[in-house]
Design an enzyme around this catalytic site. Structure first.
Site, PDB file in Angstrom:
ATOM      1  N   GLU A  99       5.043   1.227   6.507  1.00  0.00           N
ATOM      2  CA  GLU A  99       4.350   2.584   6.320  1.00  0.00           C
ATOM      3  C   GLU A  99       4.028   3.061   4.654  1.00  0.00           C
ATOM      4  O   GLU A  99       3.207   3.636   4.304  1.00  0.00           O
ATOM      5  CB  GLU A  99       4.769   3.736   7.093  1.00  0.00           C
ATOM      6  CG  GLU A  99       4.622   3.464   8.489  1.00  0.00           C
ATOM      7  CD  GLU A  99       3.040   2.965   8.901  1.00  0.00           C
ATOM      8  OE1 GLU A  99       2.102   3.416   7.994  1.00  0.00           O
ATOM      9  OE2 GLU A  99       2.797   2.587   9.991  1.00  0.00           O
ATOM     10  N   HIS A 124      -5.618   2.384   4.187  1.00  0.00           N
ATOM     11  CA  HIS A 124      -4.207   2.151   4.629  1.00  0.00           C
ATOM     12  C   HIS A 124      -4.122   1.090   5.801  1.00  0.00           C
ATOM     13  O   HIS A 124      -3.324   0.378   5.900  1.00  0.00           O
ATOM     14  CB  HIS A 124      -4.075   3.876   5.110  1.00  0.00           C
ATOM     15  CG  HIS A 124      -2.632   3.791   5.758  1.00  0.00           C
ATOM     16  ND1 HIS A 124      -1.498   4.472   5.184  1.00  0.00           N
ATOM     17  CD2 HIS A 124      -2.172   3.367   7.077  1.00  0.00           C
ATOM     18  CE1 HIS A 124      -0.674   4.384   6.088  1.00  0.00           C
ATOM     19  NE2 HIS A 124      -0.809   3.887   7.132  1.00  0.00           N
ATOM     20  N   GLU A 125      -5.164   1.356   6.532  1.00  0.00           N
ATOM     21  CA  GLU A 125      -5.182   0.368   7.768  1.00  0.00           C
ATOM     22  C   GLU A 125      -5.163  -0.967   7.240  1.00  0.00           C
ATOM     23  O   GLU A 125      -4.509  -1.945   7.803  1.00  0.00           O
ATOM     24  CB  GLU A 125      -6.415   0.684   8.967  1.00  0.00           C
ATOM     25  CG  GLU A 125      -5.706   2.095   9.484  1.00  0.00           C
ATOM     26  CD  GLU A 125      -4.363   2.534  10.040  1.00  0.00           C
ATOM     27  OE1 GLU A 125      -3.702   1.483  10.164  1.00  0.00           O
ATOM     28  OE2 GLU A 125      -3.908   3.590   9.656  1.00  0.00           O
ATOM     29  N   HIS A 158      -2.385  -2.745   5.874  1.00  0.00           N
ATOM     30  CA  HIS A 158      -1.434  -3.138   6.673  1.00  0.00           C
ATOM     31  C   HIS A 158      -1.583  -4.686   7.202  1.00  0.00           C
ATOM     32  O   HIS A 158      -0.815  -5.073   7.908  1.00  0.00           O
ATOM     33  CB  HIS A 158      -1.394  -2.254   8.064  1.00  0.00           C
ATOM     34  CG  HIS A 158      -0.670  -1.019   8.198  1.00  0.00           C
ATOM     35  ND1 HIS A 158       0.624  -1.185   7.673  1.00  0.00           N
ATOM     36  CD2 HIS A 158      -0.944   0.120   8.474  1.00  0.00           C
ATOM     37  CE1 HIS A 158       1.084   0.233   7.801  1.00  0.00           C
ATOM     38  NE2 HIS A 158       0.372   0.773   8.259  1.00  0.00           N
TER      39      HIS A 158
HETATM   40 ZN   LIG Z   1       0.216   2.945   8.870  1.00  0.00          ZN
END
Ligand SMILES: [Zn+2]
Length: 1053
Positions: A433, A410-411, A414
């Protein structure tokens, strides 16, 4: 940012509700209500994996920075009050020097200036308009004690053009909106560069884990301090004067002055060797960052250890994991986390062709003992809670391991979606997100195929989104009304993540393999820019999609198709009824899905007539294993199998003329074909975020098909099984559709044969609502009888007692690690064990208690001590996969309830791994003894449990009826001593369903007075209670009569 996994981490919303009396009530309603709803659900599907370790905030001195030098002037004309900064000035570059007065250990905590900072920032600015007469930027100059703020006086503000000083007339502080306005004597020229300097401003190293804050680790009686900055989404203003909005992109050059004993000092850019500057101080300067919003800025001052790998053997391209040295050692030197990081970064580089190391020279990831979120994507220095980054072989469960890989993916996603491209404003938070949530599953699916996660995405994300979005108080993905801080916080609730991810998955399903091609162009076009959803939809609409045979290129108008999904809340149910013998002779009707809310205010005036553009795909009965409703390939269905339903009602015959190619022949209505496969199923793979209802005959045939012997259900794709159960349960729950609980229970009759995690867990989650409603009524016996019968059939399938189901198998993590047992099998086992024991299935309780006794007798801890040695390993007895069940039901069914509870309680402080401590707290809440539960509640106040964990205690307690009652009493008696109370209100009242409980909640709310910050949480709770009461009035008889019939209808194996 990874969503906070702890309960009710929404202090921001609640606290700011108090600080800012100005925001309209609506802001607070959104801010708190949805933060909560989300955290609850996150909790349901993602067990708490993280607790924090050593910092005892109660003993931390206050961070009040003493007398403020800031002059609050109210003179002069009223300034146009707004919480958004004007766009007339663009910051280009920051030079920040920050001196950090951080004690090294507890002996230095009382030194002067402790937990303070002194900073100087030079911001290069450029007006974007003519005749600009003021510079407006953020600085938080007033805050409660312990919370981050900065102070300076007008005399510390300087403005220059080149080397010429420009006079400043006036500096106005507007602490109610965190704003400072600087009025130069002369107007500023459009396009000219100016440098604004704020020299030697004072700051605070906060104790509330926000902005620049303090944290520590403790070993052998010595506390080691560290400081770290976490800004997203609006807390940079607590450490430096800045333009604290995502659309202001700048580069940053950071210099940190720190005590030389802090050996690991980091920021986003690569750091040179620190330069000693005398008196035990060191100055460390970091390379300039790429252009980015200020919320991605961070610094870390610590004594952390570090483990590093070279990325793809590229020279000077390193991935490092930083953390407390003991923790790195004890977590297998973070081999697993480094491997997962490399895999995720490679996947992102390959998929989007924007290599990370083109923009950054290193990737650091830090594991922090205290962290207010799950993780946050600061560019070049990603921050995590320890539990979300550190995998401990032999102690971490399969689910925690999967979660760690998920948070890392997830990170790192980003780094492109969020950092390289950033949403223009938090109205479109989902553009950051939703993408990260969507991509974390895409990455895990490709990089860890053995985990079988693809089939779980609908369960983990789409169904979660549909629960949250079933109330009219849910916000739309794009919410134009985001101005205040509670409204910003609200946009970081689970809804933006789960619905955003689900909508992207739906678009991928529509576009097939063309989806990633379009995303690559989107990223290339908008990199280093800020985006809004229209930018994405435009690029997707431009992408040619090859359809039909011979292939022709088509474009899909996503701008019109996706609008309602993005700008409105809610989602549709489409009801399909077969009305004639022809293959497409099917009527449709779409209607918004809303969970009932009685006469409550929440649904007054709700627009139920809204329509969506639904990408409809049909599947039909067949006789191949796993074939009904299976998507067939990774990239969705392709546009030629799909029909956009844009009207409220109609017939597929006329609405779906087949312009996208030839439709499959959907089966005709009986009686022309009465074969067992004659039924339709829409939305295969639950790719679309909508529910489906059918005519009764179709539902009946689906149930017959599922229940055709031990293998009947295996003909249907597992996602489809879970989807049918979830849709039927929720449609019956609303009472708005022509579907009764008979349909639900008919579908579930095959459950004794179900061996897949997703569909079985879906059924159990939905049964939990019935449990919550019935558990305090005379009808509860009917429910327990039904469930016991189910588990009497299901549990023995587990083979002899002490079989591998309760095994202590550990997932291996070596290079070619063979994981013992598949992830989904381990998860499936756990759902069965947990529910079988919850309903007191005799063998299950026996097994759990005997396992517990063995563990107690051995007197061994669950996790390794910090000082690891091979001898130490012998003192650990662990059962990572089944720990939660063994401890919980061992306590619950114990013959020596008090003694066992006290033993477990004493073990809590001995454990070194956050996940082990969380398991123990969870188990302590399983006791049947009121007096022991009272003791557990006392732990939320007596400082023996960290604040974040103490909120989890309320959540654990309310799994049980007695715990719920005691928690409610405790909450009322100790209201003034508790923190983060909004989430406690939500947890404790979630199952209330009587008029007496409604009155109690209303009375208590009234007694707190009209201005209490938790009013919105009470309003939401009351809406839910009203809905539950209405369900009790209208549905309970239907459910109970079904339970009475169905408990004996399970197939006998
Ligand atoms: Zn996030």
């Amino acid at each position: 940012m990874q969503f906070k996994s702890s309960l009710g981490a929404w202090l921001g919303g609640a606290l700011l509700g108090i600080l800012f009396a100005i925001p309209v009530a609506l802001a607070i309603v959104f801010g708190i209500l949805y933060g909560q709803a989300s955290s609850d659900l996150e909790q349901c599907r993602q067990p708490v994996t993280s607790t924090q370790s050593t910092l005892s905030t109660s003993s931390v001195p206050s961070g009040n920075s003493g007398p403020s030098t800031a002059a609050y002037t109210s003179e002069g004309p009223a300034i146009n009050f707004t919480l958004r900064l004007p766009a007339s000035i663009a910051p280009i570059h920051y030079e920040l020097t920050l001196q950090v007065f951080l004690p090294f250990d507890q002996t230095e905590e009382s030194l002067p200036n402790t937990f303070r900072t002194v900073g100087t920032v030079e911001i290069t600015l450029k007006p974007t308009e003519d005749d600009v007469d003021r510079i407006t930027l953020h600085a938080r100059t007033q805050a409660p004690s312990g919370s981050g703020k900065i102070s300076f006086s007008p005399s510390q503000v300087q403005l220059r053009m080149g080397w010429s000083q420009l006079p400043v007339d006036r500096v106005e502080f507007q602490p109610e909106s965190d704003v400072v306005v600087i009025f130069p004597r002369d107007r500023l020229y459009n396009g000219t560069e100016y440098i604004l300097t704020i020299r030697d401003y004072e700051g605070v190293i906060a104790s509330d884990t926000e902005g620049l804050y303090r944290s520590s680790s403790e070993r052998n009686g010595r506390r080691n301090w560290l400081a770290v900055a976490k800004f997203q989404p609006h807390k940079a203003r607590r450490m430096l004067p800045c333009f604290d909005e995502p659309s202001f992109r700048s580069s940053f050059s950071v210099t940190v002055k720190h005590n030389s004993r802090f050996t690991t000092v980091r920021s986003n850019g690569a750091g040179g060797i620190g330069r000693p500057i005398g008196d035990g101080w060191t100055e460390t300067r970091f390379s300039t960052t790429p252009s980015m919003p200020v919320y991605l800025l961070t610094i870390l001052v610590s004594t952390f250890g570090q483990r590093t790998v070279n990325y793809q053997q590229m020279r000077n391209s390193t991935i490092s994991i930083l953390g407390v040295e003991d923790m790195l050692l004890k977590h297998g030197n973070v081999t697993f986390s480094l491997q997962q990081s490399e895999k995720a970064l490679e996947w992102m580089d390959d998929r989007f062709q924007q290599p990370y190391f083109n923009f950054m020279s290193k990737l650091d990831q830090a594991a922090l003992p205290d962290f207010p979120a799950g993780a946050t994507e600061d560019w070049g220095l990603v921050l995590y809670r320890e539990a979300n980054l550190l995998y401990e072989p032999g102690v971490t469960s399969a689910d925690n391991k999967r979660a760690i890989a998920g948070v890392i993916a997830h990170e790192l996603s980003h780094m492109v979606f969020g950092n390289l491209l950033t949403c223009k404003w938090w109205s479109d938070t989902w553009m950051n997100e939703g993408f990260a949530r969507f991509l974390q599953y895409e990455i895990l699916h490709d990089t860890n195929r053995q985990w079988g996660l693809n089939a779980l995405v609908p369960y983990l994300s789409t169904q979660v989104a549909m629960q949250l979005d079933a109330y009219d108080t849910a916000h739309a993905l794009y919410n134009p009304n985001v101005e205040t801080i509670p409204q910003i916080e609200n946009m970081f609730g689970t809804l933006s993540y789960a619905k955003g991810g689900s909508i992207l998955r739906m678009m991928k399903g529509v576009m097939g393999s063309a989806f990633y091609g379009a995303l690559r162009r989107y990223v290339a076009r908008f990199r280093f820019q800020n985006v809004e959803h229209d930018d994405l939809l435009t690029v997707l609409s431009e992408e040619p999609i090859s359809v039909g045979f011979p292939a022709t290129n088509k474009h899909i108008d996503f701008n019109s198709h996706m609008k309602t999904w993005i700008v409105s809340n809610g989602y549709p149910v489409i009801t399909l009824r077969r009305v004639g013998p022809g293959p497409r002779d099917i009527t449709f009707e779409q209607k918004r899905f809303l969970l009932r809310a009685g006469n409550s205010s929440a649904h007054a005036g709700v627009d139920k007539t809204r329509t969506w553009h639904i990408p409809l795909v049909l599947s039909y009965g067949s006789s191949g294993i796993d074939s009904v409703g299976a998507p067939g390939w990774d990239y969705g269905y392709g546009a030629d199998k799909l029909c956009w339903i844009t009207k409220a009602t109609g017939r597929l015959l006329s609405e779906c003329p087949g312009e996208w190619g030839s439709y499959v022949s959907w089966p005709p209505l009986p009686p022309s074909d009465n074969s067992s496969t004659n039924f339709i199923i829409a939305n295969p793979g639950q790719t679309g975020m909508y529910r489906v209802n059918y005519d009764r005959e179709n539902w009946r045939r689906i149930a017959l098909y599922l229940n055709a012997g031990p293998d009947g259900h295996r003909m249907m794709y597992e996602v489809t099984r879970g989807q049918l159960i979830d849709d039927a349960f929720n449609l019956a729950r609303t009472g708005d559709f022509d579907i009764s609980y008979e349909v639900v229970f008919d579908l579930m009759r095959y459950l004794p044969y179900e061996m897949q995690y997703g569909p079985f867990a879906t059924a159990m989650d939905n049964m939990r609502y019935l449990d919550q409603m019935l558990r305090s009524t005379v009808n509860y016996g009917n429910l327990t009888e039904y469930m016991r019968n189910l588990f009497d059939l299901k549990y023995p399938e587990f083979g002899p007692i002490n079989s591998t189901r309760w095994s202590s198998s550990v997932w291996s993590d070596d290079q070619n690690g063979y994981e013992q047992g598949s992830y989904t099998t381990l998860q499936f086992n756990n759902v069965v064990l947990d529910n079988a024991c919850y309903y007191e299935q005799a063998e299950c309780l026996n097994d759990a208690t005997s396992k517990f006794k063995q563990w107690k007798l051995a007197n061994r801890s669950l996790s390794l001590p910090y000082e690891y040695s091979t001898e130490n390993a012998a003192y650990v007895t662990n059962f990572p996969q089944t720990r939660n069940m063994i401890l919980c039901y061992g306590i619950r069914a114990s013959e020596n309830a008090t003694e066992d509870w006290m033993f477990l309680n004493s073990m809590h402080d001995r454990e070194t791994t956050p996940a082990a401590r969380a398991s123990i707290l969870r188990a302590l809440a399983c006791s049947k003894e009121g007096s022991l539960l009272q003791r557990l509640l006392q732990k939320t106040l007596d400082g023996t449990v960290r604040e974040q964990d103490s909120n989890s205690i309320f959540f654990y307690m309310t799994r049980w009826h007695l715990g719920e009652q005691l928690s409610w009493n405790f909450l009322r008696q100790n209201w003034g001593r508790l923190t983060r109370r909004s989430s406690i209100v939500a947890d404790v009242t979630a199952s209330f369903n009587t008029r007496q409980q409604l009155e109690e909640v209303r009375e208590f709310r009234t007694s707190l007075g009209p201005d209490v910050a938790e009013i919105p949480a009470f309003e939401k709770a009351i809406d839910k209670i009203l809905a539950n009461i209405e369900w009790m009035d209208e549905s309970v008889d239907d459910v109970v009569s079904q339970l009475k019939i169905q408990y004996k209808n399970f197939p006998i194996a």
